[in-house]
Motif scaffolding. Structure first.
Motif, PDB file in Angstrom:
ATOM      1  N   ARG A 111       0.845  -0.695  -0.738  1.00  0.00           N
ATOM      2  CA  ARG A 111      -0.049  -0.071   0.580  1.00  0.00           C
ATOM      3  C   ARG A 111       0.832   1.795  -0.087  1.00  0.00           C
ATOM      4  O   ARG A 111       0.867   2.279  -1.055  1.00  0.00           O
ATOM      5  N   TRP A 132       1.400   1.639  -3.877  1.00  0.00           N
ATOM      6  CA  TRP A 132      -0.009   2.361  -3.928  1.00  0.00           C
ATOM      7  C   TRP A 132      -0.374   3.740  -3.904  1.00  0.00           C
ATOM      8  O   TRP A 132      -0.515   4.040  -4.802  1.00  0.00           O
ATOM      9  N   ARG A 133       0.492   4.189  -2.649  1.00  0.00           N
ATOM     10  CA  ARG A 133      -0.204   5.144  -1.752  1.00  0.00           C
ATOM     11  C   ARG A 133       0.712   6.514  -3.008  1.00  0.00           C
ATOM     12  O   ARG A 133       0.526   7.587  -2.774  1.00  0.00           O
ATOM     13  N   TRP A 158      -8.059   2.814   5.609  1.00  0.00           N
ATOM     14  CA  TRP A 158      -7.219   1.907   6.272  1.00  0.00           C
ATOM     15  C   TRP A 158      -6.477   2.098   7.879  1.00  0.00           C
ATOM     16  O   TRP A 158      -6.119   1.338   8.165  1.00  0.00           O
ATOM     17  N   HIS A 204     -11.787  -0.676  -0.618  1.00  0.00           N
ATOM     18  CA  HIS A 204     -10.394  -0.808  -0.727  1.00  0.00           C
ATOM     19  C   HIS A 204      -9.519  -1.808  -0.764  1.00  0.00           C
ATOM     20  O   HIS A 204      -8.503  -1.681  -1.535  1.00  0.00           O
ATOM     21  N   LEU A 217      -7.086  -2.353  -3.343  1.00  0.00           N
ATOM     22  CA  LEU A 217      -5.374  -2.745  -3.704  1.00  0.00           C
ATOM     23  C   LEU A 217      -5.136  -3.830  -4.331  1.00  0.00           C
ATOM     24  O   LEU A 217      -3.862  -4.120  -4.924  1.00  0.00           O
TER      25      LEU A 217
END
Length: 212
Positions: free
Chosen positions: A31, A34-35, A52, A146, A150
């Protein structure tokens, strides 16, 4: 061993081979990547960040992507829907009527500082005590959207072969009823505006909607 090698060769030939070290990447580590590359509006990012931090990270951040299974996700959804407190997100247990047992929650923010300075207890009875157990359907759907997003991204990036969160059964979310301002509420807002300002288009639409 020979069968394992055959499967690996077949996966390589089909273009579906996954490097085992990629599958060992934890959801939390993935993540972070990804973020940094996610393109979205600020409101959407804030919402997914909240899901999250509050719900997903405490449970799944340390799990390797390759070890997140569909049965585990289904069990988690059931826990959120039937056991968690929608106020403090704890799992205090439920009575025979499906209501949350009395429980406490830790203070936070200004309330925590005030209690610490006064030498008072930093816990209090949670307002979720005695209410129906389970997070709201809209909350659960947002959380799982979410998680699934992901895992889909991890599939696209070649970390895992399939997304185990696809088409999970989730609590149905009832459509939220439309909200309309009443004339008295609109008049009060307009009256508090600075002199010389006219009601905005949103208030004009609200006034018309309230008279339908």
């Amino acid at each position: 061993m020979a069968e394992w090698a055959r499967r690996q060769e077949a996966a390589i030939a089909a273009g579906t081979w996954i490097d085992p070290t990629d599958a060992e990447t934890t959801l939390g580590e993935y993540r972070e990547r990804w973020r940094k590359t996610k393109i979205a509006d600020a409101v959407s990012i804030d919402k997914t960040d909240s899901h999250w931090r509050t719900h997903i990270e405490p449970v799944w951040a340390g799990h390797p992507l390759g070890l997140i299974t569909r049965p585990d996700l289904k069990a988690w959804v059931k826990t959120m829907a039937t056991e968690q407190c929608r106020r403090c997100y704890g799992k205090p247990g439920v009575d025979r009527h499906g209501m949350l047992r009395a429980h406490t929650t830790k203070l936070a923010g200004a309330a925590l500082l005030k209690a610490q300075r006064a030498g008072e207890s930093t816990t209090r009875r949670c307002s979720g005590s005695g209410i129906e157990a389970g997070l709201g359907a809209w909350t659960i759907q947002g959380i799982m959207a979410h998680v699934s997003g992901l895992l889909t991204a991890a599939v696209d990036d070649g970390f895992i072969p399939v997304n185990p969160a696809v088409r999970l059964d989730l609590p149905p979310a009832r459509p939220k009823p439309p909200f309309f301002w009443h004339d008295a509420e609109i008049d009060k807002i307009v009256a508090e505006l600075e002199d010389g300002h006219q009601p905005g288009r949103g208030l004009q639409h609200a006034r018309r909607a309230a008279t339908w």
